[in-house]
Each structure stands twice: as C-alpha cells, then as structure tokens.
Design an enzyme around this catalytic site. Structure first.
Site, PDB file in Angstrom:
ATOM      1  N   HIS A 135      -3.566   6.365   0.771  1.00 32.21           N
ATOM      2  CA  HIS A 135      -5.007   6.242   0.598  1.00 32.21           C
ATOM      3  C   HIS A 135      -5.633   7.606   0.882  1.00 32.21           C
ATOM      4  CE1 HIS A 135      -4.873   4.619   5.013  1.00 32.21           C
ATOM      5  NE2 HIS A 135      -4.975   5.931   5.037  1.00 32.21           N
ATOM      6  N   HIS A 154      -9.386  10.757  -5.474  1.00 33.65           N
ATOM      7  CA  HIS A 154     -10.308  10.209  -4.463  1.00 33.65           C
ATOM      8  C   HIS A 154     -10.871  11.335  -3.602  1.00 33.65           C
ATOM      9  CE1 HIS A 154      -9.596   6.066  -5.310  1.00 33.65           C
ATOM     10  NE2 HIS A 154      -8.359   6.034  -4.882  1.00 33.65           N
ATOM     11  N   HIS A 198      -3.323  10.809  -7.932  1.00 26.99           N
ATOM     12  CA  HIS A 198      -4.331   9.733  -7.799  1.00 26.99           C
ATOM     13  C   HIS A 198      -5.156   9.924  -6.527  1.00 26.99           C
ATOM     14  CE1 HIS A 198      -5.761   5.452  -7.949  1.00 26.99           C
ATOM     15  NE2 HIS A 198      -5.798   5.636  -6.631  1.00 26.99           N
ATOM     16  N   GLU A 199      -4.466  10.130  -5.390  1.00 27.57           N
ATOM     17  CA  GLU A 199      -5.188  10.247  -4.112  1.00 27.57           C
ATOM     18  C   GLU A 199      -6.074  11.488  -4.095  1.00 27.57           C
ATOM     19  OE1 GLU A 199      -3.690   6.714  -3.228  1.00 27.57           O
ATOM     20  OE2 GLU A 199      -5.329   7.789  -2.281  1.00 27.57           O
ATOM     21  N   ASP A 221       4.872   6.539   4.805  1.00 27.14           N
ATOM     22  CA  ASP A 221       6.254   7.019   4.848  1.00 27.14           C
ATOM     23  C   ASP A 221       7.257   5.888   5.034  1.00 27.14           C
ATOM     24  OD1 ASP A 221       7.397  10.212   6.199  1.00 27.14           O
ATOM     25  OD2 ASP A 221       8.017   9.006   4.489  1.00 27.14           O
ATOM     26  N   LEU A 250       0.856  -1.195   0.000  1.00 27.77           N
ATOM     27  CA  LEU A 250       0.000   0.000   0.000  1.00 27.77           C
ATOM     28  C   LEU A 250       0.888   1.240   0.000  1.00 27.77           C
ATOM     29  CD1 LEU A 250      -2.605  -0.956   2.726  1.00 27.77           C
ATOM     30  CD2 LEU A 250      -2.745  -1.298   0.256  1.00 27.77           C
ATOM     31  N   HIS A 290     -11.956   4.119  -7.953  1.00 27.16           N
ATOM     32  CA  HIS A 290     -10.974   3.492  -8.857  1.00 27.16           C
ATOM     33  C   HIS A 290     -11.609   3.209 -10.213  1.00 27.16           C
ATOM     34  CE1 HIS A 290      -8.286   2.102  -5.346  1.00 27.16           C
ATOM     35  NE2 HIS A 290      -7.871   3.246  -5.861  1.00 27.16           N
TER      36      HIS A 290
END
Lengths: 89, 583
Positions: B84, B298, B294-295, B100, B81, B304
């Site tokens: 998110h 969201h 990308h995040e 991180d 991952l 997605h």
C-alpha cells in the site's frame, strides 16, 4: 483423476482452522476498502446494506452489477490486490 | 482515473526516494532496478524526475514489512494485500510499503542472481546440465566447501559459466557488517546457533552474527533467502529439507499432499511429523516491478481506477509486455502535465522488457470489420503452391515468444508478426522459414492470436482479437466475429486451441475455455469453464496453447508446461530449447 488412496487433509500449524465464510469475507472486504461502514451496517438491515455495498463494489471494479455475492465477486475479493481503500480518503 | 480528494499532489517535480530495507527474496540490485523502472513508468509521461538517495528523509520512503509494520495498516500474510502507499505529502505521506510475506519476483518465478564465479552476476539458468545431470535448483555438487552454485547457461558442461547462489555463507544484507557472511556457530543471548534465526526480533527477518559471539561483538547481518526458501508457513525463509517425512512417507520434492488447495509445500526439517515445521514452496510470486509501479502511482496522487486494464486498477495481474494504459496517462498528466519526452502512446520499450507488439485495431462489437457471411466464400487468387522463404535471416531462435503455435499437417508451425516457421519431424534439417503468412493465407492480419487445424476437414482456423477466419487451402471465409461462435464479450482474444477429437476443439481465453463444435461452428452449452478446474498446474494465462504429439502444451514466457491426456503435467521446459530445439 481419482487418487489411488484417499487424501489425508492436514491443518498446518499457523493456518486458520476454519477459513472465513463467504459472508464474513464479504463484510470485512467491503468495510476495509470503503464500500460500507460499520455504522451503515448497523443502521439498515444487514442484507440491504450488504447488497448496496456489493453493487457499489461491483460497479467500481467493473464487475457485473448484481448486488449478489456471486462467484465472480467472491473471486475478486480473494484476488491479490493493493491495500489502499477503493472509496474514501 | 481518480485522484485523491483535493487533488493531492507534490509541489515539486524533482522527487527523491529511498529504499529503507530489502526483501530477502531478491538480490538487492534486482530490487533497485525494479524500483527504478517503476518510477520511469511515470517519469516517461510527465516532467517528474526521481532520484534515489541513501540517507536522510526522501519524498518517497520505501520499505518492506509484514503484518503490523508501524503505520496501523497491517498486512495479512501471504497473498491478499500485497502493498500500500500514501498520497503525496510530508512524513508518512508519499511512502510505499510492500508486504514481505509475499514471494517477490519479477512475476514469473524465482530470480536467483549469482555473485562471484565467472558469470558477472547473471541469474541462474534453470534447468542446467552438470556432469550430464539436470538441476533445477542451486547445488553443492562438485564442491567440497558446501557452497551453493548454479550454471548461468543451460549447460555448465558445455559453457563452464557459473556463479554462487544467495546464501548466508556467502554474504548478508543490511545490519552492521558490510555484507560479511555469517559465522556458525555464534553465541546470542548465551545460546549457540548454527543457522540463521529470527530469535530476538519481532519482524520475522532471519539474521545471524558475523562473528562467533554476538553478545560480545554485536555484529550482525540479515540472511538472504536461498532458492529453496519457503514462503509463509511457520518457518518463512528457511530452506526446504529434502527428503522429509510426512505422515510416514518420504518426500524429496515439494508436495501438495495433505492440502486441499493444491499449493505446494515442504518441511524445513527432515521430519514434519515430529517437528511440524513447514512453508510454501516458491511459486511465480508477484512482480515487484508491477506492484511498485502501481504503488508509486498512489504516492504521486492517483487513486484506484475502475478500468480493469489500467495499472491503477486495484487487483494484481501479471503482464508480460507492460504498457501504461491511456487511463493512467490521462490521470498522471491531469496532475503534473506532460513531459518533454515522446508522446505517451509511443513509449520506448523498457530496457528489460520485450519489444511491445503493435496492436491491431479491433472491430467494434456491432459486427466484424467485414460484411462476409458464413455462406459467402471469399475467392482469393492462388499463390504459388510452395511458400517461399521471406527473410531467411529472421531466425526463429531469436524470437522470445510467438503469437501462435500449432500443428498443421503434422508439422509444428510458429507464427510471429506476419511470419511463420515450420519445425517438421520429417526434416532432419530442423526449422524451415521464415515464410510469409500473407503468401500462404492471404487476408490475415500480421498479428494473430491462435491457430488450429480441424482434424477432420483439414481446414485451418485463425483468430486475431475477436475475429476469426476459416481457410480451406488458400481460400478463406471471414473475418467474422467470434460472437458468431457463441463466445461472449469476456473473451478479448483467443490464446490457443486444443483439438479433442469427435469434431470438438477447446478454445482458451484468459483463465477460461470454451468447447467448439467445429461442424456447426458453435460452442457447446455450459461453457466457458475455468481452465484450472481441469488443467491443474499449468499457467492460467498462457500465451499459447496447442496440441502436439497428443499432449497439451501451455506456454508462458519462455517456458512451456506439457500435460498428458490424463491431465498430469509431465514436463516443464523451454519453448526455445525443447520445442524449437534451438542450439
């Protein structure tokens, strides 16, 4: 090419002694990203529910829909990705 | 595209964001810039605006964290991952979190932004030459104060431009000391420390006191990562110590000894056998810009996508020439409408990205755009024998990369947008051209992907998208679809070719390669195969692959990896300076 001496393999501190099996990886992946639930797995046979969830995942991610834990599906499961589930809220 | 159930979206267009903390992997300015560009991806195609604030509650709160970081959705260490985010709304809704334990870069490896010196904050240039020696990391050589520095051009000896590298001796991030450097030794909890420590913290961030006594003064800051900071392992952020001893052997560079996965690691003390302290060496890392874009999708309400090339596809893949996919544009405009800016399909290049190549429409799978068959020979008029330079002012050294590179008749050819240059070992005068591809090989599109010359017949094969041409001198057969070679749909484009002798040529696409039998113009059975199975240690999605002076060359960004016929990478360098030999 073959190395001149046999390679020593060390388990480094902090690393898993034995990584997840493919099926364990698949089960946790499919549940984590919303392709199946624990209840579904409990309700029908593991094989059936796994195949159904795999097919759902393969369709969603544009993979070949085989319902099987094939190489490209496993590769997709190991790929770095976003943590937001693919299905559901 | 998909949106979240109920089409969750913001009820206002002028959104705010706040960066709560920073990863020690990158300079703070680099992270801020990446986030700014990531928001611009979306503001370019919608009426949305994004303003960074530095205190209070923003719509989108951004933070770095590892493992369980407070929201009940733990990260999972290195890889896996990456980040998110939560759909629009108040509180944690709309927030974005980044793992991180990852190594955050701009996607192509370590970014070492310098401070002070005379380079105005430019990033290190690796390798650089200092007193005739080449260095690929920050050094203290030439200084008596132990401060790490690097050149910001290829040669400090020639240019004398330099800057200081991130180091806790130079500055700290965050905390309550306004960036003051660490003071060593310092006292914490009654113990004396002479390095940064994670003691006293549960989040694993390395910190130090900025006075001699934390117990008394409570002044502290977080330590920036040095260029040799390890990722993961059991001493995240600590620098490698060279040489170190492992199984009785001494290592003065990162090694994959002891591992089956081939990942490079180092010890963070001088003796792994006794101390067992280790971590992974920096690799290409993950582009904080791409993951953030990308995040933020969201955080704006997109879920997605199942379109593999879309930004909102859940898997990470590094893209050098980023362009928002039509699927993403449709999704975000479904939620927020269009912006008043330019049409989405003609985005202006982002400030730090390269100009976007024009995309040639590819023929449909039903067949190539032409009706030529293998037997047909296309007669093309004979142009003059010598290629005539088209635009001598187009300097090959000004190009950031090339569509294709290959050796033809012993001379290295560099192709770009309908032009090509020749760098010949025969001419002392360096690079010849630019010449017109159309003059020399009529009928080819401007943008080609790969070229190779068949060693036996001297015929030259050109690839663009899923089409290919075969030239004998000036006359060509094609275009034909590469499915005629037996290459399946999974190959969108051919990125390069390696002549293997005995009439065989390896064709590369994505992370796979096929072996072409040039005589029968058909790929052998048992292909494609994974590139990494044989060509270990080279970039998997190289932009150019070619054979030159009997060695395999894989180009990615401005770098190339050179591999010997024994599959050993024996050199990594700059296409521009080493192969083109630009000044």
């Amino acid at each position: 090419p073959l190395q001149s001496k046999p390679q020593a393999v060390v388990t480094f501190p902090g690393e898993l002694l034995s990584p997840l099996s493919d099926v364990e990886l698949a089960e946790s992946y499919l549940m984590r990203f919303g392709y199946t639930t624990e209840a579904e797995v409990r309700r029908s046979s593991k094989h059936v529910s796994l195949a159904k969830a795999l097919r759902k995942m393969q369709k969603q991610l544009g993979l070949k829909e085989t319902g099987e834990l094939d190489a490209s599906t496993l590769e997709a499961m190991r790929a770095p990705r976003c943590g937001v589930p693919d299905v559901g809220g | 595209f998909l949106t979240f159930q109920g089409d969750l979206k913001w009820d206002h267009m002028d959104l705010t964001y706040r960066v709560m903390n920073y990863s020690p992997d990158l300079d703070r300015a680099v992270i801020d810039d990446a986030f700014k560009r990531a928001f611009k991806v979306w503001s370019d195609v919608t009426p949305l605006t994004f303003t960074q604030i530095y205190s209070g509650e923003a719509d989108i709160m951004i933070m770095f964290g590892s493992q369980e970081h407070g929201d009940g959705y733990p990260f999972d260490g290195k890889d896996g991952l990456l980040a998110h985010a939560f759909p629009p709304g108040s509180g944690i809704q709309g927030d974005a979190h980044f793992d991180d334990d990852e190594f955050w870069t701009l996607g192509t490896g370590l970014v070492v932004k310098t401070r002070y010196g005379n380079a105005n904050g430019a990033s290190c240039h690796f390798p650089f030459i200092f007193e005739g020696r080449s260095y690929s990391r920050c050094i203290t050589e030439g200084r008596t104060d132990g401060m790490l520095w690097c050149a910001t051009t290829a040669s400090y000896d020639a240019d004398k431009t330099y800057g200081f590298c991130p180091s806790e001796l130079l500055y700290t991030n965050g905390g309550n000391s306004d960036g003051s450097p660490c003071v060593f030794p310092f006292i914490f909890d009654g113990t004396s420390y002479d390095t940064c420590t994670t003691d006293g913290r549960s989040d694993g961030y390395r910190w130090c006191a900025t006075t001699a006594n934390f117990d008394r003064d409570k002044k502290y800051g977080f330590c920036p990562n040095r260029d040799t900071a390890v990722i993961g392992g059991n001493s995240q952020g600590d620098p490698c110590v060279f040489p170190f001893t492992f199984l009785g052997q001494s290592y003065s560079a990162c090694t994959s000894e002891g591992r089956q996965d081939g990942k490079l690691w180092c010890a963070t003390t001088s003796n792994y056998d006794t101390d067992k302290k280790w971590g992974f060496c920096p690799d290409r890392g993950y582009s904080i810009f791409l993951v953030a874009a990308h995040e933020f999708g969201h955080a704006l309400g997109l879920d997605h996508s199942s379109v593999r090339e879309a930004l909102m596809y859940p898997m990470y893949s590094y893209v050098q020439d980023f362009q928002l996919h039509a699927d993403d544009i449709q999704g975000i405009q479904y939620l927020y409408g269009r912006g008043s800016g330019p049409e989405p399909t003609s985005l202006a290049p982002l400030p730090t990205e390269e100009p976007l190549p024009t995309e040639e429409p590819l023929p449909t799978e039903a067949g190539s755009a032409s009706t030529t068959t293998e037997e047909e020979e296309e007669e093309t008029p004979e142009p003059t024998a010598e290629p005539s330079p088209v635009d001598p002012s187009r300097d090959a050294c000004a190009e950031k990369n090339f569509d294709a590179i290959t050796e033809i008749n012993g001379e290295l050819h560099f192709f770009k947008n309908g032009k090509y240059w020749i760098r010949s070992p025969f001419w002392k005068s360096g690079i010849q051209g630019a010449f017109s591809v159309a003059d020399t090989w009529p009928g080819l599109p401007a943008a080609i992907d790969a070229v190779f010359q068949d060693v036996l017949t001297k015929r030259v094969f050109f690839f663009a998208g899923r089409q290919f041409w075969v030239f004998s001198g000036k006359s060509a057969v094609g275009p034909r679809g590469i499915e005629k070679l037996g290459i399946g749909k999974e190959a969108g484009r051919i990125s390069g070719a390696l002549q293997r002798g005995r009439g065989k040529v390896l064709l590369f696409s994505g992370e796979n390669y096929w072996r072409l039998d040039v005589k029968v113009q058909r790929v052998d059975k048992g292909y494609p195969r994974a590139t990494e199975d044989v060509f270990t240690g080279v970039p998997l999605d190289a932009r150019n692959v070619f054979l030159y002076q009997d060695k395999y060359h894989f180009c990615h960004g401005s770098f190339y990896w050179r591999m010997t016929p024994r599959y050993q990478v024996d050199r990594v360098g700059y296409v521009k300076y080493d192969i083109l030999q630009c000044p």
